[in-house]
Design an enzyme around this catalytic site. Structure first.
Site, short mmCIF file in Angstrom:
data_model
loop_
_atom_site.label_atom_id
_atom_site.label_comp_id
_atom_site.label_asym_id
_atom_site.label_seq_id
_atom_site.Cartn_x
_atom_site.Cartn_y
_atom_site.Cartn_z
N GLU A 235 0.90 -1.16 0.00
CA GLU A 235 0.00 0.00 0.00
C GLU A 235 0.93 1.20 0.00
OE1 GLU A 235 -1.25 3.02 1.36
OE2 GLU A 235 -2.31 2.15 3.07
N CYS A 272 -2.28 7.80 4.73
CA CYS A 272 -2.31 7.43 3.31
C CYS A 272 -3.58 7.92 2.63
CB CYS A 272 -2.14 5.93 3.13
SG CYS A 272 -2.92 4.98 4.43
#
Lengths: 506, 506
Positions: A235, A272
């Site tokens: 990720e 994120c």
């Protein structure tokens, strides 16, 4: 040499190998445990972490400078995740068992008895994240999902919180040991070289990572170029663009400005899912509101000196882009920790045309409390901006609360592209704060992730560590219990009788 | 220059780009079709192929030399596959829709309304196989699965049957056009350079391949080293070991010998599931029976001159391994096609110890009608052989029909390893002949495949071309129809009400 440095020395190669041996040896037994027994083990780990929460939070406060309330909430999230996967195991449908009974009348000739289920991959290497010292770290979502799947976990600690990592690992190991889990079901290694050594090892069958594009891509390349390539669930970076319609700006401009500032500055912008680009309709004063509100946000300590340094460099790149104005210039303070605290920085890129022209710099993640605003007119190509983003964890759309036909029609193409370039489309809320549920998807096309089919948050995250095995025409006594006729484990199963050939498994 | 060569000229670069443009343009519309509309289109393609079966079989007989009955059966399999995926679309559960309703009482604070489903990836590049001119070629399983998922397909034809490929492609394109599918939903390219060009193109979002380890790995490396890496579903090489227990050899040795010979020589041994290694209990005369029966198998034409050449080279490597005896030396005939016909070759490697010692040569796929026999004693390490195999599509175990406790106990470790190193464990049948059903799994650890989580046969093959997208807090009118409250498409959905937080999606 500081305490942190000592704790982050590389695990010696021989010791990495010994822990890989142990993980490899544990894999068959841990993987064979009935799902309900592994559920009890996950619950025991969650209980032990809850019991140790005070010490864990104290350690993390010292190392990361994050506030107590945030860290307490994160320990809670971590134990909720573990218990959620325990629930997945008790439910059992994650095994996706399908039994096709033998069918002599099948269109292509006699069909044999086939029984399919999912089995654990084997030892999993998890690279912990910097920004969640608990929920994406030692006992975080990746670890919980892999352990639930039946895979031993070797955890590569993040250097930003090594003491917290060791404390957490001790609690996890001890709780697992008490449940009778085999030694090697969980262990920790430290240091980049140790992590790379483990990633190259043939005993490791998959890896999970949360971090930067540069770091994640380097590890993905190693995983893919092994003699036996393995899945690498990275990720990486995400811009998380947010679009505000004219109707929404008119209806609740102030509320939108407040929501955006709260979201992009949360955790000093080190999430994120931080919305990094805000697209506003031209002719409002929303960008000024945003700048005013952001000016009131106090400096917050960055996670590490290295992250702060990279953030500073990116600010320098952004400020030099033609047509970009600085709406708000963030301040930087140093405290005794040596890691700077920064206040938000806000850029105005002018038109979406200018944003698109300089997309290489402006549409790239900047990990920290900065954002880029651009303004569009009805004729502008918002879809082109989303296409230029390429891959993002989220796209946020602020619409009026009850969109009329005209607003809906204008949004149609944009929403289709939002679903094509991201994993989650958020309406009238903000992307930070990722709920841990069955319907969550935390993923997206590259560079948001290196594995577009998968999520690292929510119950579906377990799928990353399971692969199918089918048994054909097996004598009942030789089948795994989960597949035996009598269903002794009481698992949910789809059974296709002769003639059901075209029925899909659930 | 022969007709075959002309047909296999590389599609010019500009033409590859034009077809990629068309596939990219078709993707949003084809992906938006309701599943039931795509089901009708797949049925129409199946009907058109059935109607053209006579011409298709005739073309393939000329190009491949395969017998009429085999090719007729394969066209049938191809259309059954297409209709099976139509059934999957009508069922709708493949979309795995989960709706988590907003939950203000969730343990970690208010949970938003989240709705998750699967969406098509985008244009898929399919590399056709040599050995199934229909079922793994132009309109084969990969194409059917990708079209069903809602992905346009660009098909790189195999040079072994270019005329058959073009004929099939014309039928597919024409049938799709009649259903109103957008231009670009399906097209064909030829030649290796054209295939590599397409694989590197950013519009291609996934690729599927069936073929050799060398070819598949080279393409996997290209897919993984793109600026934006994409999933590469390669089905490469497989040894498919078969183990016979002493009880089984005693109970029905002759039947086992017959079954093994029929399986490893089927289609001149050119199946990815060919059992290439047979492990027999020492002290039986089964290997002689196998050699006698194999000696009666007439020569069969190989698929291409290139495959025959590689097969010949591998025979040369095998014969030179220390301790290896030739039980049966295959003959080779040439006919006017220029592609040789060969009869089976059988090696005896001696003990499993010798097999293990020379595993680099003996435990590697040899595509063609050869097999390696080795003999074991009760003390020998059969599990070590499976570990040395690493990754295989199948493991076959021949047991007595009603295994007693002693036989079961001896098999326990072997069966666990069989599931760890393969995707399908076959009992008292043989691995060739892969049923197309929901519970089928045609996959396995590398080098059997490059994507251990996935299958290329059976309904689950559709999962390779779908990725999740979650909608958060969306006004109902802005949701895709599949996720709207009223469920206008009537799709199966899992709905989690507040309080159901730990429930897994199905």
């Amino acid at each position: 040499m500081s305490t942190v440095d000592q704790l982050d020395q590389d695990t010696p190669a021989a010791e990495v190998d010994r822990r890989l041996d142990a993980a490899g040896a544990a894999a068959p037994e841990w993987g064979r445990w009935a799902p309900r027994s592994r559920a009890e083990a996950l619950d025991a780990v969650a209980d032990a972490l809850d019991a140790g929460a005070t010490d864990l939070v104290a350690a993390a406060m010292t190392e990361t400078g994050l506030p107590e309330a945030r860290l307490t909430g994160e320990v809670k999230r971590t134990t909720v995740q573990l218990r959620m996967f325990a629930g997945v195991l008790r439910d059992g449908s994650y095994l996706r068992i399908v039994i096709d009974r033998s069918d002599p009348g099948f269109a292509l000739g006699t069909k044999p008895d086939l029984r399919r289920w999912l089995v654990p991959l084997g030892p999993v290497l998890v690279f912990a994240a910097s920004n969640f010292p608990f929920a994406f770290s030692v006992a975080g979502g990746d670890t919980a999902a892999a352990l639930a799947a039946g895979c031993p976990v070797l955890l590569k600690a993040h250097p930003g919180h090594p003491g917290t990592s060791r404390l957490t690992a001790d609690i996890v190991r001890s709780a697992l040991r008490h449940t009778g889990a085999p030694e090697g079901t969980f262990d920790l290694i430290t240091g980049q070289e140790a992590g790379v050594r483990a990633l190259r090892d043939p005993r490791v069958t998959a890896a999970a990572f949360t971090g930067s594009v540069a770091g994640g891509r380097a590890l993905f390349d190693i995983a893919s170029s092994r003699k036996s390539p393995i899945p690498f669930y990275g990720e990486l970076g995400s811009v998380n663009p947010a679009v505000v319609t004219a109707e929404a700006a008119h209806e609740r401009g102030q509320q939108i400005a407040e929501g955006f500032v709260a979201s992009f500055t949360l955790g000093a912008g080190q999430f994120c899912t931080k919305p990094g680009v805000l697209l506003l309709p031209r002719g409002t004063d929303l960008s000024e509101h945003v700048a005013e509100l952001a000016d009131g946000v106090p400096p917050a300590r960055m996670l590490t000196a290295g992250i702060a340094q990279r953030y500073r460099e990116r600010l320098g790149e952004l400020v030099n882009v033609p047509g970009v104005k600085v709406l708000l210039n963030g301040r930087e303070h140093a405290d005794q920790s040596g890691v700077p605290a920064v206040s938000p920085t806000l850029f105005h890129a002018g038109s979406v045309h200018n944003l698109h022209e300089h997309r290489e710099v402006l549409l790239e993640e900047n990990f920290g409390p900065s954002a880029v605003i651009a303004e569009y007119t009805v004729d502008d190509d918002l879809a082109g901006i989303l296409e230029a983003v390429g891959g993002s964890l989220t796209v946020t759309v602020q619409t009026s609360s009850r969109p009329e036909e005209s607003e809906r029609a204008r949004l149609s193409e944009l929403l289709q592209l939002a679903a094509r370039c991201s994993g989650r489309v958020v309406f009238n809320e903000w992307p930070t704060g990722v709920a841990v549920t069955a319907a969550q998807h935390h993923g997206g096309p590259y560079p948001a992730t290196t594995a577009v089919l998968h999520t690292s948050v929510g119950t579906a995250a377990i799928e990353r560590f399971l692969r199918p095995v089918t048994y054909q025409n097996a004598p009942d006594a030789l089948l795994p219990r989960a597949l035996q006729d009598a269903n002794p484990l009481g698992l949910p199963r789809t059974v296709n009788e002769p003639g059901d050939s075209f029925r899909a498994d659930p």
